[in-house]
Design an enzyme around this catalytic site. Structure first.
Site, short mmCIF file in Angstrom:
data_model
loop_
_atom_site.label_atom_id
_atom_site.label_comp_id
_atom_site.label_asym_id
_atom_site.label_seq_id
_atom_site.Cartn_x
_atom_site.Cartn_y
_atom_site.Cartn_z
N VAL A 17 26.61 90.73 50.60
CA VAL A 17 27.13 91.22 51.88
C VAL A 17 28.18 92.31 51.67
O VAL A 17 28.14 93.37 52.30
CB VAL A 17 27.72 90.06 52.71
N VAL A 134 28.30 83.17 61.93
CA VAL A 134 27.24 82.37 62.56
C VAL A 134 26.06 83.29 62.87
O VAL A 134 26.21 84.29 63.57
CB VAL A 134 27.72 81.71 63.86
N GLY A 136 24.18 85.46 61.25
CA GLY A 136 23.98 86.78 60.68
C GLY A 136 24.17 87.92 61.66
O GLY A 136 25.24 88.08 62.26
N ILE A 138 22.85 88.41 64.55
CA ILE A 138 22.66 88.12 65.97
C ILE A 138 24.00 88.13 66.69
O ILE A 138 24.89 87.35 66.35
CB ILE A 138 21.99 86.74 66.16
N GLY A 189 13.24 83.72 47.34
CA GLY A 189 14.65 84.06 47.47
C GLY A 189 15.30 83.58 48.76
O GLY A 189 16.46 83.90 49.02
N GLU A 192 18.60 78.88 47.75
CA GLU A 192 19.41 78.98 46.55
C GLU A 192 18.87 78.04 45.47
O GLU A 192 18.08 77.13 45.75
CB GLU A 192 20.86 78.61 46.87
N LYS A 207 28.48 75.97 61.28
CA LYS A 207 28.21 76.89 62.39
C LYS A 207 28.28 76.17 63.73
O LYS A 207 28.77 76.73 64.72
CB LYS A 207 26.85 77.53 62.19
N GLY A 306 21.12 87.46 55.03
CA GLY A 306 20.77 88.67 54.28
C GLY A 306 21.92 89.66 54.28
O GLY A 306 22.76 89.66 55.18
#
Length: 430
Positions: A17, A134, A136, A138, A189, A192, A207, A306
């Site tokens: 990130v 929370v 990503g 969105i 991917g 984890e 979240k 992501g």
């Protein structure tokens, strides 16, 4: 009129990130300056391994001394994307005390200590923004605490973990077992090497705590959230779900009680009807369904994880915080005035799907029905199949409390005719 002196940004963490945040700050510098009203300058990047070459980041900006970076005094905004509780908590607090506002993507820390961090931010008249914590990319936190600030939110129901949704979607669409679907998620991917935080619901629970706190203007900590993982979900559960016209999702559910005096927050697998909008959320995508008095039903959908999607949310917060900085103002802080009671899971009322292994002989159904009646749990439908002295009995209840259902199941296990309880799953999204 554009201010020429740049706003200085310190970046804590430069992984998936953080590197995207730095890249976007560089490649979109002119656009960001126009949107903010002043240039933004990456003034320092704190990492664990400063000797590693990072594309697009001048080596002189890289440091391993995060504490010194946030204490500089000339930093306007600290972007924290290192995750975890410590040293993130101390670094964020130090940043506030030395004059910087903070943008964070740290769901675990905010779910555990959000109230304390908000208090320090308020004491120092600084911003704390965390859209990226929370779902990503969105937009969700800002709509809840700003766009719906004049409304009354009653329920937040969502898929907030892409890894678990990918696994469950694969089990649903291909008939794969849990381990097979997890292996594919790992290979691609999405999962984890240690998927515990995702598949056991820890990520979604953090979240849920954040969402419940914002939606209901009440402090909800991670410890207040009931959590149940999805590792026990089987292909047989999906077959049962399909027979009911449902699928299975790992849901984060935050809801206000009917009398409005309390709230609950929980994470667990649940069957939802195929007609519900969340049922069609595929792959690693996230979606959150919000129900409020005036706006009615709203759904927020998109990539929930992501580097680039999460960085998009971070940059959105960065722009907002920089604008506040220029205007000498701060945005919305913590809103916990309602101080509603957070009820335990035992008081949650929902429908249940229970699969029992029973003896295939007369009177079994009557015995089972009697136990449900004695515990005040009303039966909606029953399906029985059997041969060679063994049978399966599937019971779907009307709405019942978790406590009453637990008592029912305990009593069922004591019946001589019940060989075992194969599965219990809640049914949501009616």
């Amino acid at each position: 009129m554009m201010r020429t002196r740049p706003l200085k940004v310190a970046l804590l963490g430069c992984g998936v990130v953080g590197s995207e945040v730095a890249r976007i700050m560089t490649t979109h510098a002119d656009d960001l300056a126009q949107r903010i009203g002043a240039p933004v300058e990456l003034a320092g990047v704190a990492v664990r391994r400063p000797s590693k070459v990072r594309e697009g980041i001048p080596q002189e900006l890289v440091t391993s001394d995060a504490t010194a970076l946030v204490k500089r005094g000339d930093i306007d905004v600290v972007v924290e994307v290192i995750g975890g509780i410590e040293p993130a908590r101390t670094l964020i607090t130090t940043a506030f005390e030395h004059g910087a506002s903070v943008v964070s993507a740290n769901k675990a820390l905010l779910a555990q200590d959000g109230a304390a961090l908000h208090a320090v931010a308020e004491e120092n008249d600084k911003d704390l923004y965390y859209e990226a914590a929370v779902a990503g990319a969105i937009p969700l936190i800002r709509p809840l605490r700003e766009s719906l600030a004049g409304d009354k939110v009653n329920r937040v129901l969502g898929i907030v973990n892409g890894t678990t949704n990918f696994i469950l979607d694969k089990m649903d669409s291909t008939g794969a077992g849990y381990q097979e679907a997890l292996d594919e998620a790992t290979a691609l991917g999405y999962a984890e090497a240690d998927p515990t935080a995702d598949v056991e619901g820890f990520d979604a629970a953090a979240k849920a705590a954040i969402l419940a706190g914002i939606a209901f203007h009440t402090r909800v900590r991670l410890d207040d959230v009931y959590r149940e993982g999805m590792t026990e979900v089987t292909a047989a559960d999906f077959r049962s779900a399909k027979e009911m016209g449902c699928t299975i999702k790992l849901l984060a559910i935050c809801e206000r009680s009917q009398d409005g005096a309390s709230v609950t927050a929980r994470v667990h697998p649940a069957m939802i009807p195929l007609t519900h909008p969340l049922a069609s959320v595929r792959g690693a995508y996230n979606a959150v369904f919000v129900e409020s008095d005036a706006a009615g039903q709203l759904m927020f959908y998109g990539p929930g994880a992501g580097g680039a999607p999460t960085a998009s949310a971070v940059l959105g917060d960065l722009v907002a915080v920089c604008r506040n900085r220029l205007n000498g103002a701060t945005g919305p802080g913590e809103s916990s005035y309602a101080a509603l009671t957070v009820s335990p899971m035992g008081e949650v009322v929902t429908r249940y799907h229970i699969s029992l292994d029973v003896a295939d002989k007369p009177g079994v159904l009557a015995q089972v029905a009697t136990v449900f009646a004695e515990h005040g749990v009303s039966i909606d439908t029953v399906r029985q199949q059997g041969k060679d002295g063994e049978a399966s009995l599937v019971v779907v209840t009307h709405r019942a409390s978790d406590a009453s259902l637990s008592g029912t199941v305990e009593a069922l296990r004591k019946l001589d005719t019940v060989r075992g309880v194969a599965s219990i799953m809640r049914v949501e999204g009616e």
